[in-house]
Design a protein around this motif. Sequence first.
Motif, PDB file in Angstrom:
ATOM      1  N   LYS A   1      18.556 -37.630  14.760  1.00 28.46           N
ATOM      2  CA  LYS A   1      18.392 -36.206  15.072  1.00 28.46           C
ATOM      3  C   LYS A   1      18.719 -35.929  16.543  1.00 28.46           C
ATOM      4  CE  LYS A   1      16.985 -33.201  12.915  1.00 28.46           C
ATOM      5  NZ  LYS A   1      17.721 -32.168  12.115  1.00 28.46           N
ATOM      6  N   ASN A   2      18.291 -36.826  17.426  1.00 27.27           N
ATOM      7  CA  ASN A   2      18.562 -36.656  18.856  1.00 27.27           C
ATOM      8  C   ASN A   2      20.067 -36.681  19.163  1.00 27.27           C
ATOM      9  OD1 ASN A   2      15.845 -36.448  19.449  1.00 27.27           O
ATOM     10  ND2 ASN A   2      15.610 -38.615  19.987  1.00 27.27           N
TER      11      ASN A   2
ATOM     12  N   ASN B   1      22.211 -35.413  17.125  1.00 28.91           N
ATOM     13  CA  ASN B   1      22.755 -34.273  16.365  1.00 28.91           C
ATOM     14  C   ASN B   1      23.441 -34.673  15.063  1.00 28.91           C
ATOM     15  OD1 ASN B   1      21.982 -32.277  18.361  1.00 28.91           O
ATOM     16  ND2 ASN B   1      23.679 -33.042  19.616  1.00 28.91           N
ATOM     17  N   CYS B   2      22.923 -35.721  14.431  1.00 29.20           N
ATOM     18  CA  CYS B   2      23.453 -36.149  13.135  1.00 29.20           C
ATOM     19  C   CYS B   2      22.714 -35.421  12.012  1.00 29.20           C
ATOM     20  CB  CYS B   2      23.278 -37.655  12.956  1.00 29.20           C
ATOM     21  SG  CYS B   2      24.203 -38.641  14.160  1.00 29.20           S
ATOM     22  N   ASN B   3      23.422 -35.114  10.944  1.00 28.16           N
ATOM     23  CA  ASN B   3      22.778 -34.487   9.786  1.00 28.16           C
ATOM     24  C   ASN B   3      22.608 -35.466   8.626  1.00 28.16           C
ATOM     25  OD1 ASN B   3      25.690 -34.381   9.349  1.00 28.16           O
ATOM     26  ND2 ASN B   3      25.252 -33.104   7.551  1.00 28.16           N
TER      27      ASN B   3
ATOM     28  N   ASN C   1      15.377 -42.164  12.133  1.00 22.96           N
ATOM     29  CA  ASN C   1      15.487 -40.727  11.846  1.00 22.96           C
ATOM     30  C   ASN C   1      15.468 -39.900  13.134  1.00 22.96           C
ATOM     31  OD1 ASN C   1      15.452 -41.407   9.152  1.00 22.96           O
ATOM     32  ND2 ASN C   1      13.344 -40.750   8.782  1.00 22.96           N
ATOM     33  N   SER C   2      14.536 -40.226  14.016  1.00 21.80           N
ATOM     34  CA  SER C   2      14.416 -39.497  15.289  1.00 21.80           C
ATOM     35  C   SER C   2      15.661 -39.683  16.154  1.00 21.80           C
ATOM     36  CB  SER C   2      13.183 -39.970  16.057  1.00 21.80           C
ATOM     37  OG  SER C   2      12.010 -39.736  15.328  1.00 21.80           O
TER      38      SER C   2
ATOM     39  N   MET D   1      12.361 -33.969   8.206  1.00 26.68           N
ATOM     40  CA  MET D   1      13.275 -34.237   9.321  1.00 26.68           C
ATOM     41  C   MET D   1      14.546 -33.395   9.244  1.00 26.68           C
ATOM     42  SD  MET D   1      11.860 -36.539  11.275  1.00 26.68           S
ATOM     43  CE  MET D   1      13.263 -36.979  12.288  1.00 26.68           C
ATOM     44  N   ASP D   2      14.757 -32.745   8.096  1.00 23.34           N
ATOM     45  CA  ASP D   2      15.990 -32.002   7.848  1.00 23.34           C
ATOM     46  C   ASP D   2      17.202 -32.908   8.049  1.00 23.34           C
ATOM     47  OD1 ASP D   2      17.681 -29.847   7.226  1.00 23.34           O
ATOM     48  OD2 ASP D   2      17.842 -29.246   9.337  1.00 23.34           O
ATOM     49  N   ILE D   3      17.167 -34.043   7.363  1.00 20.69           N
ATOM     50  CA  ILE D   3      18.265 -35.005   7.449  1.00 20.69           C
ATOM     51  C   ILE D   3      18.427 -35.669   6.081  1.00 20.69           C
ATOM     52  CG2 ILE D   3      16.998 -37.117   8.130  1.00 20.69           C
ATOM     53  CD1 ILE D   3      19.171 -37.356  10.403  1.00 20.69           C
TER      54      ILE D   3
END
Length: 240
Positions: free
Chosen positions: A120-121, A123-125, A116-117, A162-164
């Motif tokens: 996000k790093n 810039n994936c949604n 997940n981290s 995580m907003d993912i």
Amino acid sequence: MDYKKLIKKFKRAIEDFNLIEDGDKIAIGISGGKDSLTLLYLLSIYKKISPKEFDLVGISLDPGNGCDFSSVSILSKKLNVEYHIIPTDISNIVFNIKKEKNPCSLCAKLRRGMLNSSAKNLNCNKIALGHHKNDAIETLLMSMFYEGRINCFTPKTYLSRMDITVIRPMVYIDENEIKSFVKDNDIEIVKNPCPADGKTKRQFIKDLTYNLKTEIPDVQINLLKSLTNIEQLNIWHKEK
């Protein structure tokens, strides 16, 4: 096996659950096993035929136990998918520091967090995982047998912290179809050096479902159907 049979089921799952939308940047979790490599392959094909515009990024977490992801790098380049190998200390944490007797739960938790981290790093949604039809059936049975509840992962899950969003486009595809696809297309699997591989509760449930199939040929079809049959969900409600 030709990819066309698999992509049909793949496309149906994406449409049934609205898994991919315009503008998505999707991280593909690639362990190097047959499921995640098939997912990588099918997503790269779907990207070419889909009317939706989206980007793909492959991510492998190196657990620090000697995994060689060079074959995945070659395949990703061939499929024109950006690819990253993220070094981690998961193996050392699970087996040496924590010394877990039942390591799978902690390992999965650590991998989820790091994937997940990493997504996000980059810039994936969305994160795409390679869970297939048999995984869903086994998860349902494990929940019932070991936890006393009716529960399974969903094809699309939003992680608010995580907003993912996690998507599973292979939920309609049978494991044996994946095995045939990997074999027929000479896809090189990354060897799993984990000492717990093949000795888990999930492996017991997997073997059980295949044994049941000899007596009840449609058992897997019916179990999967039960996950979407919400109109006929009859469970006991205690009166307060």
